[in-house]
Design a protein around this motif. Structure first.
Motif, short mmCIF file in Angstrom:
data_model
loop_
_atom_site.label_atom_id
_atom_site.label_comp_id
_atom_site.label_asym_id
_atom_site.label_seq_id
_atom_site.Cartn_x
_atom_site.Cartn_y
_atom_site.Cartn_z
N TYR A 191 0.78 -1.24 0.00
CA TYR A 191 0.00 0.00 0.00
C TYR A 191 0.81 1.29 0.00
O TYR A 191 0.25 2.37 -0.13
CB TYR A 191 -0.93 0.03 1.21
CG TYR A 191 -0.20 -0.09 2.53
CD1 TYR A 191 0.28 1.03 3.20
CD2 TYR A 191 0.01 -1.35 3.10
CE1 TYR A 191 0.95 0.91 4.41
CE2 TYR A 191 0.68 -1.48 4.31
CZ TYR A 191 1.15 -0.35 4.95
OH TYR A 191 1.83 -0.49 6.13
N TYR B 68 -6.93 3.23 -0.49
CA TYR B 68 -6.05 4.34 -0.11
C TYR B 68 -5.74 5.35 -1.22
O TYR B 68 -5.42 6.50 -0.92
CB TYR B 68 -4.71 3.79 0.40
CG TYR B 68 -4.84 2.92 1.62
CD1 TYR B 68 -5.26 3.45 2.84
CD2 TYR B 68 -4.54 1.56 1.56
CE1 TYR B 68 -5.37 2.64 3.96
CE2 TYR B 68 -4.65 0.76 2.67
CZ TYR B 68 -5.07 1.29 3.88
OH TYR B 68 -5.19 0.49 4.98
N HIS B 69 -5.83 4.95 -2.48
CA HIS B 69 -5.30 5.82 -3.54
C HIS B 69 -6.31 6.18 -4.62
O HIS B 69 -5.97 6.87 -5.57
CB HIS B 69 -4.09 5.14 -4.19
CG HIS B 69 -3.02 4.75 -3.21
ND1 HIS B 69 -2.44 5.66 -2.36
CD2 HIS B 69 -2.46 3.55 -2.94
CE1 HIS B 69 -1.54 5.04 -1.61
NE2 HIS B 69 -1.54 3.76 -1.92
N GLU C 28 -6.86 9.92 -5.50
CA GLU C 28 -5.78 10.56 -6.27
C GLU C 28 -5.66 9.98 -7.67
O GLU C 28 -5.32 10.69 -8.62
CB GLU C 28 -4.46 10.40 -5.53
CG GLU C 28 -3.30 11.13 -6.18
CD GLU C 28 -2.03 11.08 -5.34
OE1 GLU C 28 -1.03 11.68 -5.78
OE2 GLU C 28 -2.04 10.44 -4.27
N TYR C 29 -5.92 8.67 -7.79
CA TYR C 29 -5.81 7.98 -9.08
C TYR C 29 -7.14 7.27 -9.34
O TYR C 29 -7.31 6.09 -8.98
CB TYR C 29 -4.67 6.96 -9.07
CG TYR C 29 -3.31 7.55 -8.80
CD1 TYR C 29 -2.57 8.13 -9.83
CD2 TYR C 29 -2.75 7.51 -7.53
CE1 TYR C 29 -1.33 8.68 -9.60
CE2 TYR C 29 -1.50 8.05 -7.29
CZ TYR C 29 -0.79 8.63 -8.31
OH TYR C 29 0.45 9.17 -8.07
N ARG D 1 2.66 4.04 -1.53
CA ARG D 1 2.86 4.57 -2.88
C ARG D 1 4.32 4.94 -3.13
O ARG D 1 4.85 4.72 -4.22
CB ARG D 1 1.97 5.81 -3.07
CG ARG D 1 2.00 6.38 -4.49
CD ARG D 1 1.38 7.75 -4.52
NE ARG D 1 2.13 8.68 -3.69
CZ ARG D 1 1.70 9.90 -3.34
NH1 ARG D 1 0.50 10.30 -3.70
NH2 ARG D 1 2.45 10.70 -2.60
N SER E 143 -2.29 4.48 -11.59
CA SER E 143 -1.63 4.56 -10.29
C SER E 143 -0.25 3.89 -10.37
O SER E 143 0.00 3.07 -11.25
CB SER E 143 -2.48 3.86 -9.24
OG SER E 143 -2.49 2.45 -9.46
N TRP F 102 -5.28 -0.01 -3.65
CA TRP F 102 -5.61 1.18 -4.44
C TRP F 102 -7.02 1.66 -4.12
O TRP F 102 -7.26 2.85 -3.91
CB TRP F 102 -5.49 0.86 -5.93
CG TRP F 102 -6.22 1.82 -6.83
CD1 TRP F 102 -5.84 3.09 -7.17
CD2 TRP F 102 -7.48 1.59 -7.49
NE1 TRP F 102 -6.77 3.66 -8.00
CE2 TRP F 102 -7.79 2.76 -8.21
CE3 TRP F 102 -8.36 0.51 -7.53
CZ2 TRP F 102 -8.95 2.87 -8.97
CZ3 TRP F 102 -9.51 0.62 -8.29
CH2 TRP F 102 -9.80 1.79 -8.99
#
Length: 233
Positions: free
Chosen positions: A121, A172-173, A176-177, A123, A183, A169
């Motif tokens: 996790y 957590y992401h 943003e992506y 990045r 990503s 992803w």
């Protein structure tokens, strides 16, 4: 078929010793002399096959870094062993520092330590892997062959890695992506899959979301789309 591990049965081998091929048993013992004992011990391992031999790599380790790491007087192989071990550390900063030391290595037994982190996790670690593996995107490069061969021999492990990367992803992401493939983890999974495809000589199975353009185009819409002028008979 995997072979047994008689080289790792002798005294002085740490609990994490089976994370490396049997031929490295003496190197593991020498490296272990620099590793403080830990309570608790290594977390539940995951199994992969390296050059025909099963190895059990801990999911996490809790040993503190030695005062001088990687210890003085160690060979290059023994230093790599320590970097592999501490790339599984419970502290993400420690993991990243040791992972970055692994990336230039061309040893097959280093590869699972890198791929495992690509599916986790953090990045910044995924971005470090992308920077440290420039050859993975170059067709027929030694680095691409190295990673592709490992994935082909460890298809289930890589499938789990892809699924885990998607889960992290999504948790957590995604803000943003919005598209997984854009990503850092998504780009890495695609590059690893391309390496496996090149090694296997056939398209490697995908366990991540399809590219967004394909995902958003219903099959019926594609079938109903009129042919372009150049494609008419």
């Amino acid at each position: 078929m995997t072979r047994g591990r008689p080289g790792l049965a002798g005294p002085g081998l740490p609990a994490w010793g089976q994370a490396f091929p049997a031929r490295l048993a003496e190197d593991v013992r020498r490296a272990a002399a620099f590793v403080p004992e830990s309570r608790p011990g290594p977390a539940e391992p995951f199994r992969v096959v390296v050059t025909g031999e099963s190895v059990d790599i801990p999911s996490r380790v809790y040993e503190e870094e030695p005062g001088e790491c990687p210890g003085p007087g160690l060979t290059g192989t023994q230093r790599l062993i320590l970097h592999c071990l501490y790339s599984r550390h419970h502290d993400g900063h420690v993991r990243q520092r040791h992972l970055e030391a692994l990336l230039p290595a061309a040893e097959p037994w280093v590869v699972p330590y890198v791929i495992q982190q690509a599916g986790e996790y953090v990045r910044e670690i995924q971005e470090a892997i992308r920077r440290g593996l420039p050859g993975i995107a170059v067709p027929h490069s030694p680095q691409r062959r190295l990673y592709g061969a490992f994935i082909v021999r460890n298809a289930e492990f890589f499938a789990r890695t892809e699924r885990r990367a998607v889960s992290y992803w999504a948790c957590y992401h995604r803000a943003e992506y919005p598209v997984f493939g854009a990503s850092p983890g998504g780009v890495l999974m695609a590059e690893f899959r391309a390496a496996a495809t090149e090694c296997a000589g056939t398209a490697w199975p995908r366990h991540t979301p399809r590219p967004v353009a394909a995902a958003l185009t219903p099959p019926c819409a594609a079938a109903a789309r009129p042919p372009s002028p150049g494609s008419r008979p």
